[in-house]
Design a protein around this motif. Structure first.
Motif, short mmCIF file in Angstrom:
data_model
loop_
_atom_site.label_atom_id
_atom_site.label_comp_id
_atom_site.label_asym_id
_atom_site.label_seq_id
_atom_site.Cartn_x
_atom_site.Cartn_y
_atom_site.Cartn_z
N VAL A 1 1.45 -1.26 -0.05
CA VAL A 1 0.29 0.06 -0.22
C VAL A 1 1.02 1.57 -0.22
O VAL A 1 1.65 1.86 0.74
CB VAL A 1 -0.67 -0.15 1.00
N THR A 2 1.08 1.91 -1.27
CA THR A 2 1.41 3.13 -1.10
C THR A 2 1.25 4.39 -0.78
O THR A 2 0.11 4.62 -1.34
CB THR A 2 2.44 3.26 -3.13
N THR A 3 1.16 5.30 0.59
CA THR A 3 0.51 6.20 0.77
C THR A 3 1.54 8.12 0.37
O THR A 3 2.97 7.93 0.32
CB THR A 3 0.31 5.90 2.52
N VAL A 4 0.38 8.06 -0.32
CA VAL A 4 1.29 9.58 -0.61
C VAL A 4 0.82 10.96 -0.12
O VAL A 4 -0.54 11.31 0.03
CB VAL A 4 0.92 10.05 -1.94
N THR A 5 1.94 11.58 0.41
CA THR A 5 1.16 12.57 1.26
C THR A 5 1.75 13.82 1.14
O THR A 5 2.44 14.17 0.87
CB THR A 5 1.86 12.31 3.37
N LEU A 6 0.62 15.15 0.43
CA LEU A 6 1.09 16.54 0.19
C LEU A 6 1.97 16.77 1.68
O LEU A 6 0.78 17.31 2.73
CB LEU A 6 -0.39 16.95 0.27
N ASN A 7 2.25 17.31 1.70
CA ASN A 7 3.63 17.75 2.19
C ASN A 7 4.25 19.47 2.68
O ASN A 7 5.16 19.90 2.64
CB ASN A 7 4.59 16.65 2.51
N ARG A 8 3.26 20.31 2.54
CA ARG A 8 3.37 21.29 2.68
C ARG A 8 2.70 21.92 4.16
O ARG A 8 1.86 22.86 4.07
CB ARG A 8 3.53 22.19 1.85
N PRO A 9 2.65 20.99 5.49
CA PRO A 9 2.04 21.41 6.14
C PRO A 9 1.48 23.39 6.34
O PRO A 9 1.22 23.24 7.47
CB PRO A 9 2.00 20.71 7.04
N HIS A 10 2.74 23.91 6.48
CA HIS A 10 2.92 25.44 7.55
C HIS A 10 2.29 26.21 6.28
O HIS A 10 1.87 26.86 6.46
CB HIS A 10 4.54 26.15 7.01
N LYS A 11 1.67 25.70 4.98
CA LYS A 11 0.47 26.13 3.77
C LYS A 11 -0.32 25.26 4.14
O LYS A 11 -0.60 25.44 2.53
CB LYS A 11 2.02 26.64 2.65
N ARG A 12 -0.64 24.91 4.28
CA ARG A 12 -1.44 23.93 5.05
C ARG A 12 -1.94 23.23 3.55
O ARG A 12 -3.20 22.98 3.01
CB ARG A 12 -2.84 24.84 5.07
N ASN A 13 -0.94 22.47 3.42
CA ASN A 13 -0.95 21.75 2.08
C ASN A 13 -1.53 22.05 0.97
O ASN A 13 -1.78 21.50 -0.51
CB ASN A 13 -1.48 20.20 2.10
N ALA A 14 -1.64 24.03 0.55
CA ALA A 14 -2.20 24.56 -0.35
C ALA A 14 -1.16 23.49 -1.69
O ALA A 14 0.48 23.24 -1.43
CB ALA A 14 -1.48 25.36 -0.78
N MET A 15 -1.26 23.48 -2.97
CA MET A 15 -0.59 23.10 -4.74
C MET A 15 -0.58 23.93 -5.03
O MET A 15 -0.78 25.06 -5.68
CB MET A 15 -1.96 21.72 -5.20
N SER A 16 1.03 23.81 -4.49
CA SER A 16 2.12 25.17 -5.19
C SER A 16 2.26 24.35 -6.72
O SER A 16 2.18 22.91 -6.73
CB SER A 16 3.67 25.46 -4.70
N PRO A 17 2.85 25.05 -7.97
CA PRO A 17 3.78 24.61 -9.21
C PRO A 17 4.83 23.33 -8.31
O PRO A 17 4.63 22.45 -9.36
CB PRO A 17 4.24 25.29 -9.93
N GLN A 18 5.58 23.48 -7.82
CA GLN A 18 6.40 22.58 -7.10
C GLN A 18 5.96 21.49 -6.74
O GLN A 18 6.44 20.32 -6.79
CB GLN A 18 7.55 22.92 -6.53
N LEU A 19 5.48 21.36 -6.06
CA LEU A 19 4.01 20.19 -5.31
C LEU A 19 3.35 19.52 -6.61
O LEU A 19 3.60 18.26 -7.25
CB LEU A 19 3.44 20.60 -4.16
N ASN A 20 2.90 20.28 -7.53
CA ASN A 20 2.10 19.49 -9.14
C ASN A 20 3.48 18.67 -9.61
O ASN A 20 3.39 17.52 -9.66
CB ASN A 20 1.01 20.65 -9.27
N ASP A 21 4.21 19.98 -9.76
CA ASP A 21 5.01 18.64 -10.13
C ASP A 21 5.79 17.60 -10.30
O ASP A 21 5.73 16.60 -10.66
CB ASP A 21 6.74 19.55 -10.60
N GLU A 22 5.82 17.39 -8.40
CA GLU A 22 5.72 16.34 -8.12
C GLU A 22 5.42 15.23 -7.56
O GLU A 22 5.48 14.02 -7.98
CB GLU A 22 6.85 16.90 -6.38
N MET A 23 4.40 15.54 -7.64
CA MET A 23 3.27 15.23 -7.41
C MET A 23 2.88 14.45 -9.08
O MET A 23 2.39 12.70 -9.24
CB MET A 23 1.49 15.68 -7.54
#
Ligand code: COA
Length: 276
Positions: free
Chosen positions: A15-37
């Motif tokens: 089971v693979t868990t993918v965690t959005l991990n910008r808790p200081h920004k409440r895991n808002a989806m930035s371009p970098q987060l989207n590239d990584e996803m």
């Protein structure tokens, strides 16, 4: 897996868990987060070690939606950057996630706003914490629910509920999300991990190729005519027979009709490689 800064990826018991991990920004989806996803889901799509994928958020948030600063304001005056940001978001949260070859589960642990409805609805199944807060907050800052959010809520929520929440921006909790069909269930936050484990254990007993065909057929057949769907489903059934390395159909028939080990109405056939 490479080292990511805005997400984390862990695999345990297939089971693979993918965690959005910008808790200081409440895991808002930035371009970098989207590239990584996009990178992570592309790799995981062909990862033989993943049978189920769980998407969740770090800290007290699932995701506060698109990053209003990095995704919107900072791309406002650069069409190329804006196009790239939109393309990447759509590519991971729609194409890669919705058509991910394994079952996907959203574990909504906290805030879930606006653009976060895209990955939420793209996941096949969803469990929320009662304490989670959902909101179509676009109206509160002067835009309409863009990306694919409006289409997603039209698909996953009732007509009146979708319009009510899109037009008022009012927040609602996990139990309400369950009532309106946006998630499968909602449990107290401290039970969310266990609820996800129970669901993944149930799915792990089933043949992943059969699950894959089932979800692909569901996603595509929904928008086809009856004539197209009939033909497509026959073709998918034939494809499954050739793709299924564990020969599930034969095993299921044998265990019911010959050895009488199972009643398929009540339980799945015994897979030799899952311990079930
Ligand atoms: N985009 C960019 N930054 C965001 C963000 C978003 N969507 N959501 C939160 N942040 C940032 C805040 O600006 C703040 O940054 P700072 O510490 O540099 O000031 C940090 O994350 C913490 O946010 P804060 O508002 O202090 O947290 P909170 O726990 O009090 O409130 C929310 C949480 C989610 C209710 C609130 O942050 C919020 O309303 N966010 C926007 C939600 C939204 O409308 N998203 C867009 C949908 S289209």
């Amino acid at each position: 897996m490479p080292h990511y800064e805005c997400i984390s990826v862990e695999t345990e018991d297939r089971v693979t868990t993918v965690t959005l991990n910008r808790p200081h920004k409440r895991n808002a989806m930035s371009p970098q987060l989207n590239d990584e996803m996009l990178d992570a889901l592309t790799r995981l799509s062909t990862d033989a070690g993943t049978d189920v994928l769980v998407l969740t958020g770090a800290g007290d948030s699932f995701s506060a939606g698109m990053d209003l600063k990095e995704y919107f304001r900072e791309t406002d005056h650069d069409q190329v950057l804006a196009d790239k940001a939109r393309w990447t978001m759509r590519e991971w949260a729609y194409n890669r996630l919705r058509f991910f070859p394994r079952v996907t589960i959203a574990a909504v642990n906290g805030w879930c706003f606006g653009g976060a409805f895209m990955p939420l609805v793209s996941c096949d199944l969803a469990i929320a914490a009662d304490e989670a807060q959902f909101g179509l907050s676009e109206v509160n800052w002067g835009i309409l629910p863009g990306g694919l959010v409006t289409k997603d809520i039209a698909l996953s929520m009732g007509y009146r509920d979708a319009l009510y929440y899109a037009l008022t921006g009012e927040t609602f909790g996990g139990q309400r999300a369950r009532e309106i069909g946006l998630v499968n269930s909602s449990v107290p936050a401290e039970e969310l991990g266990e609820a996800v484990r129970e669901l993944t254990a149930k799915l792990r007993k089933l043949n992943p190729e059969v699950l894959r065909s089932t979800k692909e057929t569901f996603r595509h057949a929904a928008t086809m005519s009856y004539e197209q769907a009939t033909d497509y489903m026959a073709a998918k059934s034939a494809q499954l027979l050739t793709r299924d390395g564990e020969d599930g159909r034969q095993k299921g028939l044998t265990q019911f009709l010959d050895t009488k080990e199972i009643k398929p109405g009540l339980a799945p056939y015994r897979r030799t490689d899952s311990g079930s």
